[in-house]
Scaffold this motif. Structure first.
Motif, short mmCIF file in Angstrom:
data_model
loop_
_atom_site.label_atom_id
_atom_site.label_comp_id
_atom_site.label_asym_id
_atom_site.label_seq_id
_atom_site.Cartn_x
_atom_site.Cartn_y
_atom_site.Cartn_z
N ILE A 192 1.07 -1.12 -0.08
CA ILE A 192 -0.01 -0.17 -0.02
C ILE A 192 0.89 1.24 -0.10
O ILE A 192 1.74 1.40 0.95
CB ILE A 192 -0.95 0.06 1.24
N ARG A 193 0.83 1.99 -0.78
CA ARG A 193 1.59 3.31 -1.11
C ARG A 193 0.49 4.65 -0.82
O ARG A 193 -0.47 4.46 -1.08
CB ARG A 193 2.05 3.44 -2.64
N THR A 194 1.00 5.33 -0.15
CA THR A 194 0.38 6.44 0.57
C THR A 194 0.74 8.00 0.00
O THR A 194 1.66 8.22 -0.27
CB THR A 194 0.55 6.39 2.03
N HIS A 195 -0.06 8.64 0.27
CA HIS A 195 0.12 9.97 -0.22
C HIS A 195 1.03 10.75 0.42
O HIS A 195 1.75 11.69 0.02
CB HIS A 195 -1.27 10.82 -0.38
N LYS A 196 0.99 10.26 1.90
CA LYS A 196 1.93 11.19 2.68
C LYS A 196 2.18 10.32 3.99
O LYS A 196 1.30 9.24 4.10
CB LYS A 196 1.24 12.68 3.29
N PRO A 197 3.10 10.34 4.76
CA PRO A 197 3.28 9.65 5.90
C PRO A 197 2.02 9.16 6.66
O PRO A 197 1.11 10.19 7.11
CB PRO A 197 4.48 10.16 6.75
N ASP A 198 1.93 8.10 7.14
CA ASP A 198 0.66 7.64 7.83
C ASP A 198 1.24 6.45 8.85
O ASP A 198 1.56 5.41 8.64
CB ASP A 198 -0.37 7.29 7.21
N LEU A 199 1.55 7.09 10.25
CA LEU A 199 1.86 6.07 11.12
C LEU A 199 0.98 4.93 11.49
O LEU A 199 1.07 4.10 12.07
CB LEU A 199 2.29 7.04 12.39
N TRP A 200 -0.20 5.24 11.11
CA TRP A 200 -1.49 4.61 11.83
C TRP A 200 -2.13 3.50 10.93
O TRP A 200 -3.19 3.12 11.13
CB TRP A 200 -2.44 5.37 12.57
N LEU A 201 -1.59 3.48 9.71
CA LEU A 201 -2.24 2.66 8.48
C LEU A 201 -2.71 1.32 9.14
O LEU A 201 -3.66 0.67 8.89
CB LEU A 201 -1.78 2.70 7.29
N ALA A 202 -1.80 0.48 9.69
CA ALA A 202 -2.00 -0.83 10.17
C ALA A 202 -3.07 -0.81 11.21
O ALA A 202 -4.01 -1.67 11.14
CB ALA A 202 -0.65 -1.49 10.74
N GLN A 203 -3.05 0.23 11.84
CA GLN A 203 -4.00 0.15 13.09
C GLN A 203 -5.45 0.17 12.45
O GLN A 203 -6.28 -0.40 12.93
CB GLN A 203 -3.72 1.35 14.00
N ASP A 204 -5.34 1.37 11.59
CA ASP A 204 -6.66 1.38 10.75
C ASP A 204 -7.33 0.19 9.99
O ASP A 204 -8.61 0.09 9.93
CB ASP A 204 -6.51 2.62 9.91
N LEU A 205 -6.26 -0.64 9.61
CA LEU A 205 -6.73 -1.90 8.81
C LEU A 205 -6.71 -3.03 9.76
O LEU A 205 -6.71 -4.18 9.32
CB LEU A 205 -5.76 -2.10 7.77
N SER A 206 -7.01 -2.89 11.07
CA SER A 206 -7.07 -4.03 12.07
C SER A 206 -8.43 -4.32 12.74
O SER A 206 -9.11 -3.39 12.53
CB SER A 206 -5.93 -3.78 13.17
N MET A 207 -8.40 -5.55 13.19
CA MET A 207 -9.52 -5.70 14.14
C MET A 207 -9.90 -4.98 15.31
O MET A 207 -10.92 -4.80 15.82
CB MET A 207 -9.40 -7.26 14.61
N ALA A 208 -8.81 -4.19 15.70
CA ALA A 208 -8.88 -3.11 16.80
C ALA A 208 -9.76 -1.73 16.39
O ALA A 208 -10.20 -1.10 17.31
CB ALA A 208 -7.69 -2.86 17.18
N ALA A 209 -9.79 -1.80 15.14
CA ALA A 209 -10.39 -0.47 14.51
C ALA A 209 -11.89 -0.56 14.30
O ALA A 209 -12.70 -1.48 14.86
CB ALA A 209 -9.63 0.30 13.39
N GLY A 210 -12.01 -0.14 12.94
CA GLY A 210 -13.54 -0.58 12.36
C GLY A 210 -13.68 -1.73 11.75
O GLY A 210 -12.93 -2.97 11.79
N HIS A 211 -14.56 -1.86 10.74
CA HIS A 211 -14.68 -2.87 9.60
C HIS A 211 -14.26 -2.94 8.33
O HIS A 211 -14.59 -3.72 7.73
CB HIS A 211 -16.19 -3.22 9.80
N GLU A 212 -13.38 -1.91 8.22
CA GLU A 212 -13.05 -1.53 6.76
C GLU A 212 -12.07 -2.61 6.41
O GLU A 212 -12.10 -2.61 4.98
CB GLU A 212 -12.32 0.19 6.76
N ALA A 213 -11.26 -3.45 7.16
CA ALA A 213 -10.26 -4.39 6.58
C ALA A 213 -10.90 -5.72 6.72
O ALA A 213 -10.03 -6.56 6.64
CB ALA A 213 -9.04 -4.18 7.18
#
Length: 564
Positions: A192-213
């Protein structure tokens, strides 16, 4: 691979010698010991012979206890469960509980919300030195319920679908702003390539966050279409879909064995929507359901009746939104938002609506846990001052108040919400503001919000109490950035703060900016904070003896219920 004779002898010794040792304790002399020794030699000889000709040995073919199998049914009755359409980009985050049983997520998580490589599709992930590329290595051998392999193409496609502009997933806007491109260079690698640095992408794509992943099978979805998939979805989770009826019921059936969770405890799991609390209570008492969501005031009597109560301590941050503040509506004026906040007696609400089981906080949706994420601990709850509220209304040109709409609906995490809405309407009436209560279902109100049909209206919600900076930033972006379908603001100053926090290169810098955001929203009277409260669930004490509700977002660790 065939077993060698040495391996066979070791395996038989582990089976036979403990039995012999137990027998020797109750037998005098050496006859039993000799018999045991002879038995071991004979069994080893037979086992090695069997292995040599390729037949299954007794150790693998039923010599021990019967294999575990799922049995029985787990039944949950809740006030609401998302929109009950099992497609992440067409479902709200409040349906995450049942989705956790149906699908696997790209990144796993522990109950406390920390990330885990043990129960997610990715067994390893890393961010590049320039912080613009994330690489996820997928574990091999995961299969969807139809027997097809889960591969990088399914992950790539699922994430692309959930971030499309038409997606109703809560954090889609935040992910769209981050993700530049998704690649699948081989069947088990996702880049996954990002527009800008994102320290939290793995968190956002985890079971700990929402249902997006949550990951779906691309080939099957494209074959049957969205409606066909919604009618008969396929995932890779510990349970398969049996049936579903929006607004009523979802029933799932156990797989034989899940790659991460093992053999599920229950053969079927049934989620039922029951908006009326009195009906849920009756179902629990008569044995028609096993778990219900209950209001805080009911907890003491239910505990006294012998039911088990499981509590997510300070789990919900409760507050209300002033919608579409950029339009020509009264709440566009900060003085009006301040007046409405000063009109509410939050102490009374905490004591009489939430039975004293709530704590005031300064700004919704930032709860007490958020101090660990950089929120300002010095901010105090707004005071109760109806006289000042009337003064502010007059200064803003509304000496006789005004009229608008407030929405009322049942929610799993806030069974008291209809009574809370009535109380708020009562406080507003005392300063001359008339709130017309619109009783509906949450998905209806949510659709009106997403389509911009709530000009100047008010709606109330609960959201998980967050301590992770990435989780809190994602929520703030979703609720307040002008690009989000859920925003109540169109403020360049606020957008700039949110974008700076999202692009920050260190956790320390993110926390500093979260503090700035917290103060900005507080001074703007951007929302109407109410309180943070624990979330109780009541269960049949004979059937549900333990349940770790966890600290992951928008779910109650439903997988813990089905583990043995």
């Amino acid at each position: 691979m065939r077993e060698t004779s040495d391996e066979g002898e070791r395996r038989m010794n582990t089976v036979v010698r403990p039995w012999c040792a137990g027998a020797q304790k109750s037998t005098q002399g050496g006859r039993r010991r000799t018999a045991c020794s002879d038995a071991i030699k004979l069994i080893v000889a037979v086992a090695v012979t069997v292995a040599a000709i390729g037949l299954p040995s007794a150790a693998y073919a039923g010599a021990g206890p019967a294999a575990e199998k799922p049995t029985g049914e787990l039944r949950l009755a809740m006030a609401g469960i998302g929109v009950m359409r099992p497609i992440p980009w067409q479902e709200t985050v409040f349906g995450k509980g049942y989705l956790l049983l149906l699908y696997d997520w790209l990144v796993g998580a522990n109950p406390d919300g920390s990330l885990s490589s043990a129960n997610g599709i990715a067994e390893h992930w890393e961010m590049s030195d320039d912080r613009l590329t994330w690489t996820f290595r997928l574990r091999e051998g995961i299969k969807f319920h139809d027997g097809t392999d889960l591969t990088a193409e399914d992950v790539k496609w699922s994430l692309e679908m959930v971030t499309k502009p038409e997606s109703i997933a809560g954090f889609a806007a935040r992910l769209r702003a981050t993700i530049k491109a998704i690649e699948a260079p081989d069947p088990y690698t996702v880049v996954i390539r990002t527009h800008k640095p994102d320290l939290w992408l793995a968190q956002d794509l985890s079971m700990a966050a929402g249902h997006e992943a949550a990951i779906l099978p691309r080939e099957y979805y494209e074959k049957v279409g969205a409606d066909g998939f919604a009618a008969k979805p396929i995932g890779s989770g510990p349970y398969k879909w049996v049936k579903g009826l929006a607004g009523s019921v979802i029933q799932l059936e156990a797989t034989a064995k899940h790659w991460a969770e093992g053999v599920p405890k229950y053969q079927t799991v049934t989620y039922r929507v029951v908006p009326e609390e009195s009906t849920r209570l009756a179902m629990l008492r008569t044995g028609e359901t096993d778990i219900i969501g209950a209001s805080r005031e009911r907890v003491p009597e239910l505990q006294a009746s012998g039911f088990n109560v499981f509590v997510k301590e300070r789990g919900s941050v409760i507050g209300c939104y002033f919608h579409q503040q950029w339009e020509a509506v009264p709440v566009r004026d900060k003085r009006i938002r301040q007046a409405l906040n000063l009109a509410i007696n939050r102490e009374e609400i905490a004591n009489f609506i939430f039975a004293g089981q709530a704590k005031l906080m300064a700004m919704y949706p930032v709860g007490s846990f958020a101090v660990a994420a950089g929120a300002d601990p010095e901010l105090k709850p707004y005071p109760y001052d109806p006289a000042k509220a009337k003064q502010l209304l007059a200064e803003a040109g509304y000496p006789n108040g005004f009229e608008t709409t407030i929405y009322s609906y049942a929610r799993e995490d806030i069974p008291e919400l209809p009574r809370l809405v009535e109380a708020i309407a009562g406080y507003m009436a005392k300063i001359g503001v008339k709130l017309n209560i619109f009783s509906t279902e949450y998905p209806v109100a949510r659709t009106k919000r997403m389509t911009g049909n709530m000009p100047g209206h008010i709606s109330c919600l609960g959201t998980p109490n967050r301590s992770n900076p990435g989780d809190l930033l994602t929520l703030m972006y979703t609720l307040h950035h002008s690009s989000s379908r859920f925003t109540d603001h169109k403020s360049p100053e606020l957008d700039a703060l949110l974008e700076a926090a999202q692009a920050a290169g260190t956790e320390q810098e993110v926390k500093r900016l979260i503090g700035d955001l917290h103060r900005w929203l507080y001074n703007d009277y951007a929302t109407m904070p109410i309180a943070e409260a624990s979330i109780p669930f009541v269960a049949n004490s004979k059937k549900i003896t333990a349940w770790d509700l966890g600290r992951t977002l928008y779910d109650n660790n439903d997988r813990d219920l089905i583990r043995r």
